[in-house]
Design a protein around this motif. Structure first.
Motif, PDB file in Angstrom:
ATOM      1  N   GLU A 247     -43.938 -35.740 -12.149  1.00  0.00           N
ATOM      2  CA  GLU A 247     -43.464 -34.742 -13.106  1.00  0.00           C
ATOM      3  C   GLU A 247     -41.961 -34.512 -13.009  1.00  0.00           C
ATOM      4  OE1 GLU A 247     -44.074 -30.074 -14.100  1.00  0.00           O
ATOM      5  OE2 GLU A 247     -45.922 -31.270 -13.961  1.00  0.00           O
ATOM      6  N   TRP A 248     -41.404 -34.533 -11.793  1.00  0.00           N
ATOM      7  CA  TRP A 248     -39.958 -34.308 -11.669  1.00  0.00           C
ATOM      8  C   TRP A 248     -39.182 -35.358 -12.455  1.00  0.00           C
ATOM      9  CZ3 TRP A 248     -36.822 -38.081  -9.942  1.00  0.00           C
ATOM     10  CH2 TRP A 248     -37.362 -39.072  -9.098  1.00  0.00           C
ATOM     11  N   GLU A 249     -39.676 -36.596 -12.466  1.00  0.00           N
ATOM     12  CA  GLU A 249     -39.000 -37.646 -13.208  1.00  0.00           C
ATOM     13  C   GLU A 249     -39.148 -37.422 -14.715  1.00  0.00           C
ATOM     14  OE1 GLU A 249     -38.903 -42.510 -13.601  1.00  0.00           O
ATOM     15  OE2 GLU A 249     -39.937 -41.612 -11.898  1.00  0.00           O
ATOM     16  N   GLN A 250     -40.299 -36.946 -15.127  1.00  0.00           N
ATOM     17  CA  GLN A 250     -40.517 -36.648 -16.538  1.00  0.00           C
ATOM     18  C   GLN A 250     -39.628 -35.486 -16.993  1.00  0.00           C
ATOM     19  OE1 GLN A 250     -44.665 -36.666 -17.870  1.00  0.00           O
ATOM     20  NE2 GLN A 250     -45.226 -37.668 -15.941  1.00  0.00           N
ATOM     21  N   GLU A 251     -39.427 -34.499 -16.118  1.00  0.00           N
ATOM     22  CA  GLU A 251     -38.517 -33.393 -16.446  1.00  0.00           C
ATOM     23  C   GLU A 251     -37.081 -33.905 -16.566  1.00  0.00           C
ATOM     24  OE1 GLU A 251     -37.351 -28.863 -15.086  1.00  0.00           O
ATOM     25  OE2 GLU A 251     -39.081 -29.843 -14.178  1.00  0.00           O
ATOM     26  N   SER A 252     -36.735 -34.889 -15.755  1.00  0.00           N
ATOM     27  CA  SER A 252     -35.403 -35.495 -15.864  1.00  0.00           C
ATOM     28  C   SER A 252     -35.227 -36.174 -17.221  1.00  0.00           C
ATOM     29  CB  SER A 252     -35.193 -36.517 -14.738  1.00  0.00           C
ATOM     30  OG  SER A 252     -35.202 -35.874 -13.490  1.00  0.00           O
ATOM     31  N   VAL A 253     -36.276 -36.817 -17.705  1.00  0.00           N
ATOM     32  CA  VAL A 253     -36.218 -37.447 -19.029  1.00  0.00           C
ATOM     33  C   VAL A 253     -35.984 -36.381 -20.095  1.00  0.00           C
ATOM     34  CG1 VAL A 253     -37.534 -38.720 -20.775  1.00  0.00           C
ATOM     35  CG2 VAL A 253     -37.650 -39.422 -18.379  1.00  0.00           C
ATOM     36  N   ALA A 254     -36.745 -35.292 -20.042  1.00  0.00           N
ATOM     37  CA  ALA A 254     -36.588 -34.216 -21.024  1.00  0.00           C
ATOM     38  C   ALA A 254     -35.175 -33.628 -20.964  1.00  0.00           C
ATOM     39  CB  ALA A 254     -37.638 -33.127 -20.790  1.00  0.00           C
ATOM     40  N   SER A 255     -34.643 -33.457 -19.761  1.00  0.00           N
ATOM     41  CA  SER A 255     -33.272 -32.959 -19.607  1.00  0.00           C
ATOM     42  C   SER A 255     -32.271 -33.954 -20.178  1.00  0.00           C
ATOM     43  CB  SER A 255     -32.954 -32.701 -18.133  1.00  0.00           C
ATOM     44  OG  SER A 255     -33.771 -31.689 -17.623  1.00  0.00           O
ATOM     45  N   GLY A 256     -32.520 -35.235 -19.959  1.00  0.00           N
ATOM     46  CA  GLY A 256     -31.645 -36.264 -20.516  1.00  0.00           C
ATOM     47  C   GLY A 256     -31.640 -36.237 -22.032  1.00  0.00           C
ATOM     48  N   VAL A 257     -32.804 -36.026 -22.632  1.00  0.00           N
ATOM     49  CA  VAL A 257     -32.886 -35.917 -24.092  1.00  0.00           C
ATOM     50  C   VAL A 257     -32.063 -34.719 -24.570  1.00  0.00           C
ATOM     51  CG1 VAL A 257     -34.434 -35.392 -26.025  1.00  0.00           C
ATOM     52  CG2 VAL A 257     -35.073 -37.136 -24.349  1.00  0.00           C
ATOM     53  N   ALA A 258     -32.208 -33.599 -23.883  1.00  0.00           N
ATOM     54  CA  ALA A 258     -31.461 -32.396 -24.272  1.00  0.00           C
ATOM     55  C   ALA A 258     -29.963 -32.645 -24.214  1.00  0.00           C
ATOM     56  CB  ALA A 258     -31.845 -31.219 -23.378  1.00  0.00           C
ATOM     57  N   HIS A 259     -29.505 -33.265 -23.132  1.00  0.00           N
ATOM     58  CA  HIS A 259     -28.077 -33.507 -23.003  1.00  0.00           C
ATOM     59  C   HIS A 259     -27.591 -34.505 -24.055  1.00  0.00           C
ATOM     60  CE1 HIS A 259     -24.112 -33.803 -21.408  1.00  0.00           C
ATOM     61  NE2 HIS A 259     -24.243 -35.112 -21.323  1.00  0.00           N
ATOM     62  N   LEU A 260     -28.333 -35.593 -24.224  1.00  0.00           N
ATOM     63  CA  LEU A 260     -27.918 -36.584 -25.219  1.00  0.00           C
ATOM     64  C   LEU A 260     -27.933 -35.981 -26.621  1.00  0.00           C
ATOM     65  CD1 LEU A 260     -26.969 -39.407 -25.875  1.00  0.00           C
ATOM     66  CD2 LEU A 260     -29.358 -40.187 -25.760  1.00  0.00           C
ATOM     67  N   LEU A 261     -28.939 -35.153 -26.918  1.00  0.00           N
ATOM     68  CA  LEU A 261     -28.991 -34.502 -28.229  1.00  0.00           C
ATOM     69  C   LEU A 261     -27.797 -33.566 -28.412  1.00  0.00           C
ATOM     70  CD1 LEU A 261     -30.395 -34.033 -30.914  1.00  0.00           C
ATOM     71  CD2 LEU A 261     -31.896 -32.372 -29.753  1.00  0.00           C
TER      72      LEU A 261
END
Length: 185
Positions: free
Chosen positions: A107-121
Motif C-alpha cells: 500500500e505504501w507504494e500505491q500511495e506513492s503512485v497517487a502522490s505522484g499523480v497529484a504532483h504531476l497533475l
C-alpha cells in the motif's frame, strides 16, 4: 541525451509555484480530463491505478467545507472560517488513494503512485496556465471529510488541488542546493 541542460519539463518544474490566491476561472471538464490522462502516465508498478480524482465545483465545495469544520471541532466564527476554506478556488480536485489488492505492490507504494499523480497533475495544470495549490492537513483522514467525499471502504484522501485562474507576477524561485540531499555510497 542532454542531462543537465534546459528542457521543457525541467523549465516547467522550475517555473511551478503554489498559488494560494486564484480567480474564479477554472479548467473545463474536457481540459481537466486531458490533463488527468497525462498525469496517469506516472510510474505505476503493475499498472494498478490505485488512485482517483474527485472533481469538486460549485455548492459541493460548501459540503466539503462543512465537513472540514465538523472534523475540526470548530464552532461559531471558527467553524465558518474552516468551512470557507474550499471556497478559495472554483475547482477542488480531491486526490484519493484507492489501494488495490496486490501481493507485489504494498500500500505504501500505491500511495506513492497517487502522490505522484497529484504532483504531476499540479505541474500540468500550472503549465497550462492555471493557479494551483496542493492543500493537505489533519482533516484529510477525518471520518466527516471521508463521508463528504463519499470515499469507499479502504480509500484515503491525500488532499486537494485548489485550482483557479492564475494572476499576478511570479516571484523567482530560490535556487535549491541539491548537494544537501544527494549523497553517494
Amino acid at each position: 541525451m542532454e542531462t543537465a541542460g534546459r528542457t521543457p519539463v525541467r523549465d516547467a518544474a522550475l517555473r511551478r509555484r503554489s498559488r494560494s490566491k486564484v480567480d474564479d476561472r477554472a479548467p473545463s471538464r474536457d481540459e481537466l480530463l486531458e490533463l488527468v490522462a497525462a498525469a496517469a502516465t506516472v510510474a505505476d508498478h503493475s499498472g494498478l491505478v490505485p488512485w482517483r480524482i474527485i472533481e469538486i465545483r460549485g455548492d459541493a465545495r460548501e459540503t466539503v467545507g462543512r465537513a472540514i469544520a465538523v472534523a475540526g471541532g470548530a464552532e461559531g466564527d471558527a467553524a465558518d472560517k474552516l468551512a470557507g476554506k474550499p471556497l478559495r478556488a472554483p475547482l477542488l480536485l480531491a486526490v484519493v488513494l484507492s489501494p488495490r489488492e496486490s501481493r507485489k505492490v504494498p500500500e505504501w507504494e500505491q500511495e506513492s503512485v497517487a502522490s505522484g499523480v497529484a504532483h504531476l497533475l499540479s505541474l500540468l495544470l500550472d503549465e497550462a496556465g492555471w493557479g494551483v495549490m496542493w492543500r493537505t492537513g489533519i482533516w484529510t483522514r477525518a471520518d466527516a471529510v471521508a463521508q463528504a467525499h463519499e470515499l469507499l471502504p479502504g480509500e484515503k484522501l491525500l488532499g486537494w488541488l485548489y485550482v483557479g485562474g492564475a494572476f499576478g507576477d511570479e516571484k523567482p524561485r530560490k535556487p535549491f542546493d541539491a548537494s544537501r540531499v544527494v549523497s553517494s555510497l
